[in-house]
Structures are given as structure tokens and as C-alpha cells.
Motif scaffolding. Structure first.
Motif, PDB file in Angstrom:
ATOM      1  N   ASN A 206      -5.125  -4.506 -12.359  1.00 47.02           N
ATOM      2  CA  ASN A 206      -4.259  -4.360 -11.190  1.00 47.02           C
ATOM      3  C   ASN A 206      -4.181  -2.889 -10.817  1.00 47.02           C
ATOM      4  O   ASN A 206      -4.659  -2.018 -11.546  1.00 47.02           O
ATOM      5  CB  ASN A 206      -2.861  -4.931 -11.462  1.00 47.02           C
ATOM      6  N   TYR A 207      -3.571  -2.620  -9.684  1.00 49.90           N
ATOM      7  CA  TYR A 207      -3.253  -1.242  -9.299  1.00 49.90           C
ATOM      8  C   TYR A 207      -2.155  -1.287  -8.236  1.00 49.90           C
ATOM      9  O   TYR A 207      -1.840  -2.347  -7.682  1.00 49.90           O
ATOM     10  CB  TYR A 207      -4.488  -0.491  -8.790  1.00 49.90           C
ATOM     11  N   VAL A 208      -1.569  -0.144  -7.951  1.00 50.16           N
ATOM     12  CA  VAL A 208      -0.571  -0.009  -6.896  1.00 50.16           C
ATOM     13  C   VAL A 208      -1.216   0.767  -5.755  1.00 50.16           C
ATOM     14  O   VAL A 208      -1.729   1.873  -5.955  1.00 50.16           O
ATOM     15  CB  VAL A 208       0.692   0.699  -7.401  1.00 50.16           C
ATOM     16  N   ASP A 209      -1.198   0.179  -4.544  1.00 44.37           N
ATOM     17  CA  ASP A 209      -1.878   0.832  -3.419  1.00 44.37           C
ATOM     18  C   ASP A 209      -1.016   1.936  -2.815  1.00 44.37           C
ATOM     19  O   ASP A 209       0.100   2.220  -3.298  1.00 44.37           O
ATOM     20  CB  ASP A 209      -2.315  -0.198  -2.376  1.00 44.37           C
ATOM     21  N   ASP A 210      -1.513   2.543  -1.760  1.00 43.35           N
ATOM     22  CA  ASP A 210      -0.824   3.694  -1.160  1.00 43.35           C
ATOM     23  C   ASP A 210       0.501   3.308  -0.506  1.00 43.35           C
ATOM     24  O   ASP A 210       1.330   4.176  -0.232  1.00 43.35           O
ATOM     25  CB  ASP A 210      -1.732   4.361  -0.123  1.00 43.35           C
TER      26      ASP A 210
END
Length: 333
Positions: A206-210
Motif C-alpha cells: 500500500n501507500y498514501v498518495d499526495d
């Protein structure tokens, strides 16, 4: 199984008169209890020859006609301390038998660049060269040539935290880290598996977007260490982070459980998964296989000698499960 009598070889001297029991998980692992146990020190290796009865339980402990068996019993003992206390690090057994720990963080969550190598012959940890990037929730993979590949993760040393695509490789001969081609997608808490053809597959994460949205990844990528390139391969049917994956004897990859981030009010909650998928390297596609009995994340997968997979941890207490790659089904461990 009941131990009728047992002879223990302690410090080269045969001692007799022990009784006890044997418990088996029926997959080839035996827990031998001898009474009294006061003769054994915590760091001692003990060879024992036992005479047993009740051979109907477990059934796979049937052996010689005299019902005698030899075991080597070991216990945990302290060894040399790390030079730096660390958590959330990775550990890799190198091809020469040494063990390398990489990165991690202190109790406050500050990332480390440092790595250390443990020599089992001396029991001593020694610093090696630092990684090029701070990273947490990354993957570490031992390649066929004995080098160590790091991919992705999150850099907590900057604000806002940086989800990275960067990769680097460690050469044990020169003790140096070299920056490699970057992945196509940012990812953290993903899984990585070395395939039979020498390539490495990274799975999900997963990741956290801008815009501060948490993104569950279904995408997977393949790293070619000869060409130093990443390419997209088939996507998972269900996004997952902190899953576990293992290469099966038939060349397929089994990925199990994990977590999935769901929007909730002003933030997110995590849903634990029981679903599992199989990757076919020929068609480069994923398909669902039998579900685990319970949801799990950040558990362990171990290949047994009979090619079945033992799963344990992060479920209901001590529950374990076993996956049969031929029947594609889970049974209770």
C-alpha cells in the motif's frame, strides 16, 4: 507417546533413569520432555536414546522393532548482542552462513541506515556499510548469487513521510550497497519472493498518495537482476498488505491473508483477510485458492519436507494451518 526409559549423553557421560513423553505436530517435529530435567543446562546439546510405547499416537513415529529412537535436543542460549538496539528490521541468512540484519528503527520510530552481520562461529555482530536510503516496511530478498535486494518502503526521516520506489543491492564480498533501477509503483508492507528463474516478484502492499488517500495495491512487479529492470506482471484479485508469500515446489507462488485498508469516518480501518491466491509464472496471472480458516496478517509460512506449507501466527492464539499444494486445500495444523 510415552517414554518408558531414556538414556541421555551429557558431557560425554551416559546417564540413565529418565522418563517422560513425546508430543508431535505430525509433520515431523517432535517435542521431547524428559523427567527430571534438572540435569540439563539451558545452552546444552543433549543426545538421547529413548524407549517408547503407545506407537499408535502419532502414527508417523513407527520405526525400528525395538522401539528405540535417537534425538538431538537443543535449547536456546544467549549469544552476542547487536551493536544497536533495533526493531522492525529485516534479517537475512547469507550464503556463507552468517546472518545480516538491515535497518529498522529505535523506540521512537527513527529509521536506521545501519546494518550488522552476525558470525555464528564467534557469536559476534559487526557493522557493515550503511544502506543508501532510510526505509521501513520494505522487502529484503536473498538472490541466487548471494546478494541482498531491498525494495520500496517508507522514509520516516522526512515530513511528510515519503513512500519510495527506490531499490538497492548488497554485495557481501565488497560489503557495499548499490542503487538499482526503481520500481514502477511506490509500495510499503509488500511481500517479495525469489522465483525459480532468478527474478524477484514484489506483491501488493500500500501507500498514501499526495492527497493523503490510502491506496491498497493489487499490482505486482518482476525484477530482473541481469538486466536491472522492473516490469509489471499480473495483478492480485484482492489488494493486500502485510500478507505472506512463498514459492511452491511447482514454481507457483502462494500468497496468504494480509490486511486491506477501508475508509472509515475521517480515517481508515484495516480488514484482516483469510483469502489466498496462487500465481502462475507461465501465464503471469493470479487465481484464488482455498481460504484459510481464520483471518491473518504478518504471519509465517514454512515449507515442510513433504512440500506442504505450515502457516502460524497472528490469528487465534496458537492455531496453525497446513496447505497442500496438490489438493490446493488448507487443513488444521
Amino acid at each position: 507417546v510415552t517414554v518408558n526409559t531414556a538414556d541421555a549423553i551429557i558431557g560425554g557421560i551416559i546417564q540413565t533413569g529418565y522418563t517422560g513423553s513425546i508430543l508431535s505436530d505430525e509433520v515431523g517435529v517432535y517435542n521431547v520432555t524428559l523427567n527430571p530435567d534438572t540435569d540439563f543446562s539451558p545452552s546444552e546439546v543433549v543426545d538421547i536414546v529413548i524407549n517408547v510405547s503407545d506407537l499408535y499416537s502419532p502414527p508417523n513415529l513407527i520405526g525400528p522393532p525395538d522401539n528405540s529412537y535417537s534425538f538431538t535436543c537443543t535449547r536456546w542460549s544467549f549469544t552476542g548482542n547487536l551493536n544497536q538496539a533495533r526493531r522492525t528490521h529485516k534479517a537475512i541468512k547469507l550464503n556463507d552462513g552468517r546472518v545480516m540484519v538491515i535497518g529498522g528503527a529505535d523506540v521512537e520510530g527513527a529509521n536506521y541506515l545501519t546494518s550488522e552481520i552476525y558470525d555464528p562461529a564467534t557469536g559476534v555482530w559487526t557493522y557493515t556499510n550503511n544502506t543508501n536510503f532510510y526505509r521501513y516496511g520494505y522487502s529484503a530478498t536473498l538472490l541466487a548469487n548471494g546478494w541482498v535486494l531491498l525494495s520500496g518502503g517508507i522514509n520516516y526521516s522526512v515530513y511528510p513521510n515519503e513512500y519510495v520506489t527506490s531499490c538497492e543491492i548488497y554485495n557481501p564480498a565488497t560489503e557495499t550497497w548499490t542503487i538499482l533501477a526503481s520500481m514502477n509503483n511506490r509500495r510499503v508492507e509488500h511481500e517479495a519472493v525469489l522465483l525459480k528463474n532468478g527474478r524477484v516478484m514484489v506483491i501488493g502492499g500500500n501507500y498514501v498518495d499526495d492527497n493523503n488517500n490510502r491506496i491498497n495495491l493489487q499490482s505486482c512487479e518482476l525484477y530482473d537482476p541481469v538486466a536491472n529492470t522492473w516490469s509489471i506482471t499480473g495483478s492480485l484479485n484482492h489488494g493486500r498488505s502485510e500478507s505472506k508469500a512463498i514459492l511452491l515446489n511447482n514454481g507457483r507462488v502462494l500468497t496468504t491473508g494480509g490486511e486491506y485498508w477501508l475508509p472509515y469516518r475521517e480515517g481508515y480501518i484495516t480488514e484482516y483477510l483469510s483469502s489466498c491466491e496462487l500465481y502462475d509464472p507461465v501465464t503471469e496471472s493470479w487465481s484464488f485458492t482455498d481460504y484459510m480458516a481464520i483471518e491473518r496478517r504478518d504471519h509465517t509460512l514454512t515449507m515442510l519436507s513433504d512440500s506442504r506449507v505450515l502457516l502460524s501466527g497472528h490469528g487465534n492464539g496458537s492455531d496453525t494451518e497446513i496447505y497442500d499444494q496438490h489438493t490446493k486445500a488448507w487443513i488444521s495444523g
